[in-house]
Design a protein around this motif. Structure first.
Motif, mmCIF file in Angstrom:
data_model
loop_
_atom_site.group_PDB
_atom_site.id
_atom_site.type_symbol
_atom_site.label_atom_id
_atom_site.label_comp_id
_atom_site.label_asym_id
_atom_site.label_seq_id
_atom_site.Cartn_x
_atom_site.Cartn_y
_atom_site.Cartn_z
ATOM 1 N N SER A 75 -9.945 4.081 -4.533
ATOM 2 C CA SER A 75 -10.436 2.814 -3.999
ATOM 3 C C SER A 75 -9.359 1.755 -4.151
ATOM 4 O O SER A 75 -8.380 1.929 -4.871
ATOM 5 C CB SER A 75 -11.698 2.358 -4.752
ATOM 6 N N HIS A 103 0.928 4.214 -2.892
ATOM 7 C CA HIS A 103 0.764 5.653 -2.634
ATOM 8 C C HIS A 103 1.891 6.451 -3.275
ATOM 9 O O HIS A 103 1.651 7.462 -3.949
ATOM 10 C CB HIS A 103 0.734 5.899 -1.121
ATOM 11 N N LYS A 144 -3.135 -0.622 8.019
ATOM 12 C CA LYS A 144 -4.439 0.034 7.896
ATOM 13 C C LYS A 144 -4.273 1.509 7.519
ATOM 14 O O LYS A 144 -5.054 2.057 6.744
ATOM 15 C CB LYS A 144 -5.207 -0.071 9.214
ATOM 16 N N PHE A 145 -3.229 2.128 8.065
ATOM 17 C CA PHE A 145 -2.967 3.535 7.760
ATOM 18 C C PHE A 145 -2.722 3.719 6.265
ATOM 19 O O PHE A 145 -3.330 4.591 5.622
ATOM 20 C CB PHE A 145 -1.764 4.040 8.565
ATOM 21 N N TYR A 146 -1.844 2.884 5.695
ATOM 22 C CA TYR A 146 -1.524 3.047 4.278
ATOM 23 C C TYR A 146 -2.660 2.556 3.383
ATOM 24 O O TYR A 146 -2.863 3.084 2.284
ATOM 25 C CB TYR A 146 -0.217 2.324 3.947
ATOM 26 N N GLU A 147 -3.402 1.546 3.834
ATOM 27 C CA GLU A 147 -4.569 1.099 3.070
ATOM 28 C C GLU A 147 -5.591 2.233 2.972
ATOM 29 O O GLU A 147 -6.157 2.500 1.896
ATOM 30 C CB GLU A 147 -5.204 -0.117 3.742
ATOM 31 N N SER A 148 -5.801 2.917 4.089
ATOM 32 C CA SER A 148 -6.724 4.050 4.105
ATOM 33 C C SER A 148 -6.201 5.185 3.231
ATOM 34 O O SER A 148 -6.969 5.822 2.494
ATOM 35 C CB SER A 148 -6.909 4.535 5.545
ATOM 36 N N SER A 154 -6.826 4.365 -0.376
ATOM 37 C CA SER A 154 -8.245 4.534 -0.705
ATOM 38 C C SER A 154 -8.576 5.995 -0.952
ATOM 39 O O SER A 154 -9.391 6.323 -1.827
ATOM 40 C CB SER A 154 -9.124 3.982 0.429
ATOM 41 N N LYS A 155 -7.952 6.882 -0.184
ATOM 42 C CA LYS A 155 -8.212 8.314 -0.344
ATOM 43 C C LYS A 155 -7.550 8.875 -1.598
ATOM 44 O O LYS A 155 -8.127 9.708 -2.295
ATOM 45 C CB LYS A 155 -7.698 9.075 0.884
ATOM 46 N N TYR A 169 0.834 -1.208 0.000
ATOM 47 C CA TYR A 169 0.000 0.000 0.000
ATOM 48 C C TYR A 169 0.873 1.265 0.000
ATOM 49 O O TYR A 169 0.584 2.227 -0.714
ATOM 50 C CB TYR A 169 -0.910 0.015 1.225
ATOM 51 N N PRO A 183 -8.988 -6.932 4.177
ATOM 52 C CA PRO A 183 -8.487 -5.736 4.879
ATOM 53 C C PRO A 183 -7.213 -6.043 5.665
ATOM 54 O O PRO A 183 -7.050 -7.145 6.206
ATOM 55 C CB PRO A 183 -9.638 -5.356 5.816
#
Length: 496
Positions: free
Chosen positions: A105, A70, A93-97, A100-101, A66, A86
């Motif tokens: 997606s 980015h 989770k931080f980089y997955e979020s 997504s931003k 992830y 997930p």
């Protein structure tokens, strides 16, 4: 010696914990550093891709994926991110979020397969961030299907794996009852540590897949002082020292320039021991003598060089020869078809070094000679015969030898596409520089003579192995595609 530490999966986890718990790193920082390292190391590769797809798993490896997605997106590359589920780690989770931003997606596996079916041939660069080095379980059917799709598809023109090829497990290689399903990576980016389990990663015949190491600030030097470090190292080529060490000094005499005894060459196989001795003498050895069970050995030796010494002898007779007391280096085995009975339980005199090769590699249950400076140089088949076990990988050979060497107080240099030196006192060394030029009859005899030459210079066994392998590496430059052992020796002699 030029060497770099190798870390097991468990040791890499300790490093991770050390960095976060004791040194105060944030896991998000480490993931970000890993992503930046991979990005900059592969800038030319990214430019070749119409599209970059990153497959992310649920652990730290997925988090690295992830973070890389980015970075690639922000640098203007067309990138898509797909996940198996997930992410479970807070940093992941931080980089997955974040992805997504920024990308809008992330896709699931159903979306991956849909896009894959519509993609054109050779249009996608795939980044494998599914499973890290810590994964040791059985693959789910879903993951097996995904990995087999990755390997068989003509959509992906390049497959880059982060840290390890997902599913790769060297410990089950050669075991017919298990199938090792893993990503056929075109290259691997090792993050933070050089990975022991990746050594010898291969899926194409005669080709080790490239692995690149990216430093991300892990406390490697700090960890070397910890009792958890397993004492494994890469041996780095040192071609210049290999040449310089062989050059004679002005004050040298025939014994200080290096002396050695060679025993081998049964009738019809005299050439093997002659080649070993020739390598020793032509690379600067001062004085040597060949002993052989062959009654023809002296005629062969004197035909080549009237100044050389030879004698028809058993091994036990060799030890009573006056020359035996004067020399410190002994090579036994080239040109022998069976282990000399006189060697069983024989005690190597203090101050001498012994190389056992070819026919002097014992079978399982045979007593080895005793001493603290004995080096055995088996190939894989000889190792299997010597230990009574079958080995399908360097890692499985290591697991056997890490017990065998201390028990028998011997060094073992396993000769394969990756060479492994295991010492009786702890350290082990990997040489991962495959040389197809050496895949010819006689190069094992050549190596024995070269090793004897370095050992005769009062170098340690690990130092001698590193220099001998570095010196032989020069043969890669030969224009002859399939040189003979004599052609290889001739080219090496020209270097000194």
């Amino acid at each position: 010696m030029k060497q770099k530490p190798l870390f097991t999966n468990i040791e890499s986890k300790h490093l991770d914990s050390l960095a976060i718990r004791d040194l105060g790193f944030h896991e998000e920082t480490l993931m970000g550093m890993a992503a930046l390292s991979v990005f900059h190391a592969n800038e030319d590769l990214w430019k070749t891709a119409e599209s970059i797809w990153i497959l992310c798993g649920t652990g730290g490896n997925g988090g690295d994926g992830y973070a890389l997605a980015h970075t690639l997106y922000q640098e203007g590359y067309k990138v898509k991110c797909f996940s198996t589920a997930p992410n479970k780690s807070e940093a992941g989770k931080f980089y997955e979020s974040l992805v997504s931003k920024t990308l809008g997606s992330t896709g699931n596996l159903d979306e991956f397969y849909k896009e894959w079916e519509e993609a054109e041939e050779d249009s996608v660069l795939l980044v494998d961030a599914l499973l890290g080095t810590g994964f040791q379980g059985e693959l789910s059917e879903e993951l097996k299907e995904l990995i087999e799709t990755i390997n068989e598809s003509d959509v992906f023109f390049y497959r880059l794996s982060l840290d390890t090829a997902s599913g790769w497990n060297p410990y089950i290689l050669g075991k017919e009852e298990k199938t090792n399903v893993f990503v056929y990576a075109d290259s691997i980016e090792e993050l933070g540590t050089r990975k022991w389990e990746n050594v010898g990663f291969i899926y194409e015949k005669d080709s080790i897949i490239p692995r690149y190491y990216e430093s991300i600030g892990f406390p490697i030097k700090t960890h070397l002082n910890e009792v958890t470090f397993s004492n494994r190292y890469y041996l780095e080529p040192d071609p210049e020292s290999a040449i310089q060490s062989l050059k004679r000094k002005n004050k040298d005499h025939k014994y200080s320039a290096g002396s050695a005894i060679f025993y081998g060459g049964e009738t019809g196989m005299e050439g093997a021991i002659l080649l070993s001795e020739e390598a020793f003498s032509r690379l600067g050895g001062g004085i040597s003598k060949i002993f052989s069970p062959s009654s023809q050995i002296s005629s062969y030796v004197l035909k080549e060089d009237l100044s050389k010494m030879s004698k028809t002898s058993s091994f036990s007779d060799l030890t009573s020869d006056p020359f035996f007391t004067k020399t410190k280096t002994i090579v036994v085995g080239p040109g022998l078809t069976q282990y000399p009975q006189d060697l069983e339980g024989w005690t190597l005199p203090e101050g001498k070094k012994l190389i056992l090769d070819a026919g002097a590699i014992p079978s399982f249950g045979t007593k080895l000679p005793k001493g603290n400076q004995i080096l055995l140089t088996p190939h894989v088949g000889e190792l299997n015969r010597m230990t009574g076990k079958t080995h399908g990988s360097i890692q499985s050979a290591y697991d056997t030898l890490i017990e065998f060497c201390p028990q028998n107080k011997v060094y073992v240099l396993l000769k394969s596409f990756v060479s492994l030196l295991v010492c009786p006192d702890g350290p082990s060394y990997i040489w991962e520089s495959p040389n197809p030029k050496l895949a010819t009859m006689g190069t094992g005899d050549l190596l024995s003579g070269i090793l004897a030459r370095y050992l005769s210079l009062e170098l340690s066994i690990p130092e001698s192995v590193q220099l001998a392998l570095s010196f032989l590496d020069h043969s890669k430059q030969l224009e002859e595609p399939y040189p003979s052992a004599h052609q290889i020796l001739k080219s090496l002699v020209e270097l000194v």
